[in-house]
Design a protein around this motif. Structure first.
Motif, PDB file in Angstrom:
ATOM      1  N   ALA A 150     -30.324  24.871 -74.723  1.00  0.00           N
ATOM      2  CA  ALA A 150     -30.849  23.527 -74.472  1.00  0.00           C
ATOM      3  C   ALA A 150     -31.596  23.005 -75.695  1.00  0.00           C
ATOM      4  O   ALA A 150     -31.448  21.833 -76.091  1.00  0.00           O
ATOM      5  N   LYS A 151     -32.394  23.858 -76.318  1.00  0.00           N
ATOM      6  CA  LYS A 151     -33.167  23.457 -77.507  1.00  0.00           C
ATOM      7  C   LYS A 151     -32.247  23.133 -78.670  1.00  0.00           C
ATOM      8  O   LYS A 151     -32.457  22.139 -79.399  1.00  0.00           O
ATOM      9  N   PHE A 152     -31.217  23.915 -78.845  1.00  0.00           N
ATOM     10  CA  PHE A 152     -30.261  23.671 -79.925  1.00  0.00           C
ATOM     11  C   PHE A 152     -29.615  22.296 -79.767  1.00  0.00           C
ATOM     12  O   PHE A 152     -29.506  21.529 -80.719  1.00  0.00           O
ATOM     13  N   GLU A 153     -29.175  21.985 -78.557  1.00  0.00           N
ATOM     14  CA  GLU A 153     -28.519  20.702 -78.316  1.00  0.00           C
ATOM     15  C   GLU A 153     -29.497  19.545 -78.481  1.00  0.00           C
ATOM     16  O   GLU A 153     -29.159  18.496 -79.046  1.00  0.00           O
ATOM     17  N   MET A 154     -30.721  19.701 -77.991  1.00  0.00           N
ATOM     18  CA  MET A 154     -31.714  18.636 -78.100  1.00  0.00           C
ATOM     19  C   MET A 154     -32.058  18.360 -79.563  1.00  0.00           C
ATOM     20  O   MET A 154     -32.132  17.202 -79.998  1.00  0.00           O
ATOM     21  N   ASP A 155     -32.258  19.419 -80.339  1.00  0.00           N
ATOM     22  CA  ASP A 155     -32.581  19.252 -81.758  1.00  0.00           C
ATOM     23  C   ASP A 155     -31.444  18.567 -82.503  1.00  0.00           C
ATOM     24  O   ASP A 155     -31.678  17.749 -83.405  1.00  0.00           O
ATOM     25  N   LYS A 156     -30.225  18.899 -82.123  1.00  0.00           N
ATOM     26  CA  LYS A 156     -29.072  18.271 -82.772  1.00  0.00           C
ATOM     27  C   LYS A 156     -29.041  16.770 -82.501  1.00  0.00           C
ATOM     28  O   LYS A 156     -28.800  15.962 -83.404  1.00  0.00           O
ATOM     29  N   LEU A 157     -29.315  16.388 -81.256  1.00  0.00           N
ATOM     30  CA  LEU A 157     -29.331  14.974 -80.897  1.00  0.00           C
ATOM     31  C   LEU A 157     -30.481  14.238 -81.579  1.00  0.00           C
ATOM     32  O   LEU A 157     -30.321  13.117 -82.060  1.00  0.00           O
ATOM     33  N   LEU A 158     -31.648  14.877 -81.626  1.00  0.00           N
ATOM     34  CA  LEU A 158     -32.809  14.250 -82.254  1.00  0.00           C
ATOM     35  C   LEU A 158     -32.597  14.048 -83.749  1.00  0.00           C
ATOM     36  O   LEU A 158     -32.997  13.025 -84.321  1.00  0.00           O
ATOM     37  N   SER A 159     -31.942  15.007 -84.380  1.00  0.00           N
ATOM     38  CA  SER A 159     -31.708  14.892 -85.823  1.00  0.00           C
ATOM     39  C   SER A 159     -30.673  13.830 -86.150  1.00  0.00           C
ATOM     40  O   SER A 159     -30.675  13.256 -87.232  1.00  0.00           O
ATOM     41  N   SER A 160     -29.756  13.563 -85.214  1.00  0.00           N
ATOM     42  CA  SER A 160     -28.728  12.551 -85.454  1.00  0.00           C
ATOM     43  C   SER A 160     -29.298  11.145 -85.401  1.00  0.00           C
ATOM     44  O   SER A 160     -28.782  10.230 -86.034  1.00  0.00           O
ATOM     45  N   GLY A 161     -30.380  10.958 -84.624  1.00  0.00           N
ATOM     46  CA  GLY A 161     -31.017   9.652 -84.549  1.00  0.00           C
ATOM     47  C   GLY A 161     -30.361   8.727 -83.553  1.00  0.00           C
ATOM     48  O   GLY A 161     -29.260   8.967 -83.053  1.00  0.00           O
ATOM     49  N   ALA A 162     -31.029   7.635 -83.279  1.00  0.00           N
ATOM     50  CA  ALA A 162     -30.575   6.686 -82.265  1.00  0.00           C
ATOM     51  C   ALA A 162     -29.337   5.924 -82.699  1.00  0.00           C
ATOM     52  O   ALA A 162     -28.472   5.583 -81.889  1.00  0.00           O
ATOM     53  N   ASP A 163     -29.222   5.629 -84.011  1.00  0.00           N
ATOM     54  CA  ASP A 163     -28.099   4.809 -84.474  1.00  0.00           C
ATOM     55  C   ASP A 163     -26.756   5.537 -84.384  1.00  0.00           C
ATOM     56  O   ASP A 163     -25.717   4.929 -84.154  1.00  0.00           O
ATOM     57  N   THR A 164     -26.795   6.851 -84.589  1.00  0.00           N
ATOM     58  CA  THR A 164     -25.533   7.603 -84.569  1.00  0.00           C
ATOM     59  C   THR A 164     -25.182   8.114 -83.181  1.00  0.00           C
ATOM     60  O   THR A 164     -24.087   8.609 -82.961  1.00  0.00           O
ATOM     61  N   TYR A 165     -26.112   8.005 -82.237  1.00  0.00           N
ATOM     62  CA  TYR A 165     -25.865   8.534 -80.888  1.00  0.00           C
ATOM     63  C   TYR A 165     -25.035   7.559 -80.074  1.00  0.00           C
ATOM     64  O   TYR A 165     -25.308   6.357 -80.021  1.00  0.00           O
ATOM     65  N   THR A 166     -24.009   8.074 -79.461  1.00  0.00           N
ATOM     66  CA  THR A 166     -23.226   7.299 -78.494  1.00  0.00           C
ATOM     67  C   THR A 166     -23.128   8.100 -77.220  1.00  0.00           C
ATOM     68  O   THR A 166     -22.958   9.324 -77.247  1.00  0.00           O
ATOM     69  N   LYS A 167     -23.240   7.456 -76.108  1.00  0.00           N
ATOM     70  CA  LYS A 167     -23.199   8.146 -74.826  1.00  0.00           C
ATOM     71  C   LYS A 167     -21.813   8.747 -74.611  1.00  0.00           C
ATOM     72  O   LYS A 167     -20.805   8.057 -74.708  1.00  0.00           O
ATOM     73  N   PRO A 168     -21.727  10.035 -74.359  1.00  0.00           N
ATOM     74  CA  PRO A 168     -20.419  10.684 -74.209  1.00  0.00           C
ATOM     75  C   PRO A 168     -19.716  10.283 -72.921  1.00  0.00           C
ATOM     76  O   PRO A 168     -20.352   9.916 -71.943  1.00  0.00           O
ATOM     77  N   LYS A 169     -18.401  10.377 -73.000  1.00  0.00           N
ATOM     78  CA  LYS A 169     -17.612  10.172 -71.787  1.00  0.00           C
ATOM     79  C   LYS A 169     -17.657  11.480 -71.011  1.00  0.00           C
ATOM     80  O   LYS A 169     -17.167  12.498 -71.478  1.00  0.00           O
ATOM     81  N   GLN A 170     -18.229  11.477 -69.839  1.00  0.00           N
ATOM     82  CA  GLN A 170     -18.442  12.716 -69.102  1.00  0.00           C
ATOM     83  C   GLN A 170     -17.130  13.262 -68.536  1.00  0.00           C
ATOM     84  O   GLN A 170     -16.410  12.560 -67.830  1.00  0.00           O
ATOM     85  N   MET A 171     -16.840  14.491 -68.882  1.00  0.00           N
ATOM     86  CA  MET A 171     -15.692  15.187 -68.311  1.00  0.00           C
ATOM     87  C   MET A 171     -15.987  16.680 -68.343  1.00  0.00           C
ATOM     88  O   MET A 171     -16.471  17.199 -69.343  1.00  0.00           O
ATOM     89  N   LYS A 172     -15.691  17.350 -67.268  1.00  0.00           N
ATOM     90  CA  LYS A 172     -15.890  18.793 -67.232  1.00  0.00           C
ATOM     91  C   LYS A 172     -14.711  19.494 -67.889  1.00  0.00           C
ATOM     92  O   LYS A 172     -13.593  18.969 -67.928  1.00  0.00           O
ATOM     93  N   LEU A 173     -14.970  20.708 -68.364  1.00  0.00           N
ATOM     94  CA  LEU A 173     -13.915  21.442 -69.054  1.00  0.00           C
ATOM     95  C   LEU A 173     -12.727  21.701 -68.145  1.00  0.00           C
ATOM     96  O   LEU A 173     -11.576  21.659 -68.582  1.00  0.00           O
ATOM     97  N   LYS A 174     -12.972  21.964 -66.868  1.00  0.00           N
ATOM     98  CA  LYS A 174     -11.862  22.239 -65.958  1.00  0.00           C
ATOM     99  C   LYS A 174     -10.927  21.037 -65.846  1.00  0.00           C
ATOM    100  O   LYS A 174      -9.723  21.200 -65.625  1.00  0.00           O
ATOM    101  N   ASP A 175     -11.468  19.821 -65.993  1.00  0.00           N
ATOM    102  CA  ASP A 175     -10.632  18.615 -65.939  1.00  0.00           C
ATOM    103  C   ASP A 175      -9.870  18.424 -67.251  1.00  0.00           C
ATOM    104  O   ASP A 175      -8.709  18.011 -67.251  1.00  0.00           O
ATOM    105  N   LEU A 176     -10.530  18.730 -68.362  1.00  0.00           N
ATOM    106  CA  LEU A 176      -9.839  18.673 -69.654  1.00  0.00           C
ATOM    107  C   LEU A 176      -8.729  19.720 -69.696  1.00  0.00           C
ATOM    108  O   LEU A 176      -7.644  19.479 -70.239  1.00  0.00           O
ATOM    109  N   TYR A 177      -8.973  20.872 -69.098  1.00  0.00           N
ATOM    110  CA  TYR A 177      -7.979  21.943 -69.034  1.00  0.00           C
ATOM    111  C   TYR A 177      -6.717  21.478 -68.314  1.00  0.00           C
ATOM    112  O   TYR A 177      -5.593  21.805 -68.727  1.00  0.00           O
ATOM    113  N   VAL A 178      -6.872  20.703 -67.266  1.00  0.00           N
ATOM    114  CA  VAL A 178      -5.710  20.195 -66.524  1.00  0.00           C
ATOM    115  C   VAL A 178      -4.833  19.332 -67.439  1.00  0.00           C
ATOM    116  O   VAL A 178      -3.593  19.429 -67.415  1.00  0.00           O
ATOM    117  N   LEU A 179      -5.469  18.494 -68.274  1.00  0.00           N
ATOM    118  CA  LEU A 179      -4.707  17.661 -69.211  1.00  0.00           C
ATOM    119  C   LEU A 179      -3.990  18.527 -70.251  1.00  0.00           C
ATOM    120  O   LEU A 179      -2.817  18.318 -70.545  1.00  0.00           O
TER     121      LEU A 179
END
Length: 368
Positions: free
Chosen positions: A47-76
């Motif tokens: 959790a800390k690794f992911e949070m630090d990565k987002l914080l370092s990227s800043g607000a301008d580079t952040y885009t809200k991800p399209k939510q999809m679980k891996l099991k759904d991507l696996y089906v594709l």
């Protein structure tokens, strides 16, 4: 012990403790506040690794991800994968993917899968499996699709470290000449079908599925060759005949004098169109039958070393090379139907199949 970030909190789920965080990224170039929430992390560090990565990227580079679980991507991904390989291949690989990948990450959102989490998974697979690298490639390709459809910006596997293959002491899975002769003597005592089958494998290098799919029309005694253009496989609960795995597997292999003589004798007692029909219904013999024959032959001669059914293919290759150390590796490659053979020499780079049969037949009768 380092002080933990208060923005990261743990919570309980049916599967145990998980971690989540809420973080403020700041104002973007339009003056809009950017807040982000992530959850489902198995431990604080991820959790800390992911949070630090987002914080370092800043607000301008952040885009809200399209939510999809891996099991759904696996089906594709699975839909395309099934179309790209043979049925026997995907029937073997998909259960392993679901057992070793989806069991760990199936309910995780694709954008929450980090390099840290896949590295931990890689290490677990390395410790528990011999063929771990195949699973890593499957997982990498699934997430590669996630990058292609803009679910994630980069593949977490790009920065992961994959350990080198494990060194294993190879088990001897072939017979030397004397051992093969003793095995064939015992096979002849068992029954003519088993003897013919193992003589065929050990003097041609055929795969077991190729041998069990043979019809008498594939045997050209006049020209002393066998035409290989199909293989027997077990799919679901049914035996099926399909084309060989690769184009190189479609080939002609020569018949030695000893094998020719046995085929003539064997044909007198087997008038079925198949070389190795089932005694029950005359259809193709079950793929498990040769394994039973091996067990019974070892009861006749318990002093014989145990090798697998596939070991007779190794036996042929080993004896063939020992008897003909100066032969072109292209000859052996053509006989075995390999896409590639791990030899340094490549003398006949344009050897055609007719020339292959002629040249290899000169060597063959030295052995059989």
């Amino acid at each position: 012990m380092p002080k933990q970030d208060k923005r990261i909190v743990k919570y309980k789920t049916k599967k145990g403790i998980r971690y989540k965080f809420q973080a403020y990224l700041g104002l973007d170039q339009n003056g809009k506040k950017r807040n982000v929430t992530r959850q489902g992390f198995p431990n604080y560090n991820e959790a800390k690794f992911e949070m630090d990565k987002l914080l370092s990227s800043g607000a301008d580079t952040y885009t809200k991800p399209k939510q999809m679980k891996l099991k759904d991507l696996y089906v594709l991904w699975k839909a395309s994968y099934i179309e790209s390989v043979k049925e026997t291949t995907w029937r073997k690989s998909l259960p392993r993917i679901e057992k070793h990948i989806l069991a760990h990450f199936g309910n995780a959102y694709v954008d929450s899968i980090t390099t840290y989490s896949v590295q931990r998974w890689i290490n677990q697979m390395y410790d528990s499996l011999i063929d771990y690298r195949k699973l890593i490639n499957y997982f990498r390709n699934i997430l590669k699709l996630g990058v292609a459809i803009d679910l994630i910006k980069s593949n977490p596997f790009d920065k992961a470290i994959v350990p080198k293959p494990k060194e294993r002491k190879p088990k001897k899975n072939y017979y030397i000449r004397d051992e093969l002769e003793q095995f064939l003597i015992a096979a002849k005592q068992l029954n003519p079908k088993a003897y013919t089958y193992f003589l065929l494998l050990s003097s041609t290098g055929l795969r077991e599925g190729e041998a069990l799919a043979l019809e008498w029309s594939d045997i050209d005694l006049k020209n002393e060759v066998i035409n290989i253009d199909k293989t027997l496989v077990f799919i679901g609960h049914e035996l099926k005949v399909q084309s060989p795995k690769t184009h190189e597997s479609i080939r002609k292999v020569p018949i030695s004098d000893k094998l020719k003589k046995q085929l003539i004798e064997y044909h007198k007692i087997n008038t079925n169109k198949l070389l190795f029909p089932s005694p029950r219904d005359g259809y193709y013999l079950n793929l498990t039958a040769p394994h039973w024959w091996i067990s019974e032959i070892h009861k006749i001669n318990p002093s014989l070393p145990e090798i697998s059914n596939h070991g007779f293919r190794h036996t042929f290759a080993t004896l063939f090379v020992e008897a003909n150390p100066n032969l072109s590796p292209k000859i052996l490659q053509g006989l075995l139907g390999h896409t590639n053979v791990n030899f340094s020499l490549n003398v006949y780079s344009h050897l055609n199949k007719e020339k292959l049969v002629y040249q290899s037949n000169k060597y063959l009768n030295k052995l059989f």
